[in-house]
Design an enzyme around this catalytic site. Structure first.
Site: not given
Ligand code: UD1
Length: 430
Positions: A22-23, A93, A117, A122, A124-126, A305, A327, A397
């Site tokens: 899926k991812n 997401r 979820c 979560r 998305i600042d990065q 996960d 995480i 999902r």
């Molecule tokens: C993806 C997966 C999810 C999995 C996660 C970690 C998809 C659709 N989802 O989620 O199933 O649990 O990877 O393997 O692929 N963070 C920030 N700023 C950012 C982005 C992330 O602070 O801009 C933090 C998040 O809050 C979290 C950590 O970084 O604490 C990891 O997040 P991230 O790897 O980005 O997870 P997702 O891409 O949301």
């Protein structure tokens, strides 16, 4: 009232085929917007998240043709907008992947704020920081994230947190940018590598995926491709854990054993036998399992996960187990449901302490998110007696044919949609 009705207590035994990841599939679909040529993608899982994403793509004018249940042909040459909206997409997401793909190709993208979820903030600042470094402007308006650029130019980006989503999104935004982009402290998950391989198969120049640093040399355009999505590491891990928790013997087929090493290692640690072959892994749980410690980490560490699935297994393993979620900060809500089945759990911040109990008892429980939902189904399959799991839309999902695959291993699980079907399932009337 869609629910799973489950009779527990049977060891799961047999073989199960794992579908596409899926991812990986979600960003690969978004990445197919980066070319005007036709793209053919195989091993696409038939799950709700994928279907929502495909519908959103159709909504902006992408031609989507299903050639089979797991094969889809995509042509995005004639999209009529770079704005993606809608109820389904807001709940998901992965909708953020349209930002990177549409920005990369059209220098403009608007997407309803991503959901997914409910397992923490979560942020998305990065992603935003990276888009800005490439020369884009980013703003929020009426619940939409809007990003635009005149030109995108390669940049040196250092991610403050290891993020799967930001790594993939920035790769997509940078493949057509002018010059060299270097992204440091990137995620190394198998699906990150798969998306890079897909983009390279379309003519991109990405090096280093799977290491801490990814280098992307911008190219003028991308071309069509035929690509097969990798097997789903988490679906495979879920079935491996199903063998462990039910004291069963399951061979999980069509997988890449390397991607499952961290899960196999933990299963061996708690007393399972794990045998790898080229594209399968067999898990046998014939002894009493013992507790252990788990800390979730970015790949190659233990995946967040898989945290709920191993926690429900540890709840039935002898002694004290400690599970540290590093995480996401809100990923233990399902443990309250597990307590209804007799688990002995204490939560202290991001740490769960499980005192192993001898058995779970059937109960009426609710899925709290996708992976927690799957984990609670495993707990119900191991439990004595009858359980119901509701809010199964979360599970659907991300798992294709979940009840069918579990029943193929000797489980007793039925998807019911009304009181009569529930009654019949409870009475074991087929
Ligand atoms: C993806 C997966 C999810 C999995 C996660 C970690 C998809 C659709 N989802 O989620 O199933 O649990 O990877 O393997 O692929 N963070 C920030 N700023 C950012 C982005 C992330 O602070 O801009 C933090 C998040 O809050 C979290 C950590 O970084 O604490 C990891 O997040 P991230 O790897 O980005 O997870 P997702 O891409 O949301």
């Amino acid at each position: 009232m869609e629910q799973y009705a489950i009779w527990g207590g049977n060891p799961l035994v047999g073989e199960v085929e794992i579908g596409g990841a899926k991812n990986a599939a979600l960003p690969i679909l978004a990445a197919s917007l980066l070319t005007d040529d036709t793209v053919l993608i195989d091993n696409m899982p038939d799950i709700r998240d994928i279907n929502v994403l495909l519908d959103a793509m159709k909504g902006i004018g992408v031609v989507v043709e299903r050639l089979g249940r797991h094969q889809v042909k995509i042509n995005a040459a004639h999209i009529h907008t770079t704005a993606i909206e809608g109820e389904g997409i807001r709940k998901m997401r992965a909708s953020y992947y349209f930002l990177g793909a549409l920005l990369g190709k059209y220098k403009s993208a608007s997407v309803g704020l991503p959901g997914g979820c409910e397992i923490g903030t979560r942020a998305i600042d990065q992603h935003i920081k990276g888009f800005k470094a490439l020369g884009a402007k980013v703003r929020m308006e009426h619940g939409m994230i809007i990003t635009e650029a005149i030109d995108l130019t390669g940049a040196h980006i250092f991610l403050d947190v290891v993020s799967v989503g930001a790594t993939i999104n920035l790769m997509m935004a940078a493949v057509l940018a002018e010059g060299l982009t270097v992204i440091e402290n990137v995620a190394k998950e198998p699906h990150v590598v798969d998306v890079a391989n897909f983009l390279n198969s379309m003519g991109a120049n990405i090096k280093g995926a799977g290491t801490d640093v990814i280098r992307i040399r911008g190219v003028k355009s991308l071309h069509g491709s035929e690509y097969t999505v990798i097997p789903d590491q988490i679906e495979a891990g879920t079935f491996m854990m199903a063998a462990a928790i039910t004291k069963g013997d399951v061979t999980v087929k069509n997988i890449i054993p390397k991607h499952l090493e961290c899960i196999s290692a933990k299963l061996k640690e708690i007393g399972c036998e794990v045998q790898d072959s080229d594209d399968a892994v067999r898990v046998v749980a014939s002894r009493v399992l013992r507790g252990t410690q788990v800390k979730t980490m970015p790949y190659p560490g233990f995946p967040t996960d898989m945290q709920p699935q191993i926690s429900v297994t540890l709840g039935l393993s002898a002694g004290t187990s400690i599970v540290r979620e590093s995480i996401f900060e809100n990923r233990f809500r399902y443990l309250e449901e597990l307590s209804k089945m007799g688990a002995n759990v204490t939560i202290e911040g991001n740490v769960a302490i499980l005192e192993g109990v001898e058995k779970y008892e059937g109960a009426a429980i609710s899925a709290t998110d996708l992976r927690a939902g799957a984990a609670l189904v495993l707990a119900a399959l191991a439990a004595e007696g009858f359980s119901t799991v509701d809010h199964i839309h979360y599970i659907e999902r991300g798992y294709e044919d979940f009840p069918e695959k579990l029943n193929g291993l000797g489980g007793h699980i039925k998807r019911v949609t009304n009181a009569d079907e529930l009654k019949r399932a409870r009475l074991k009337v087929v």
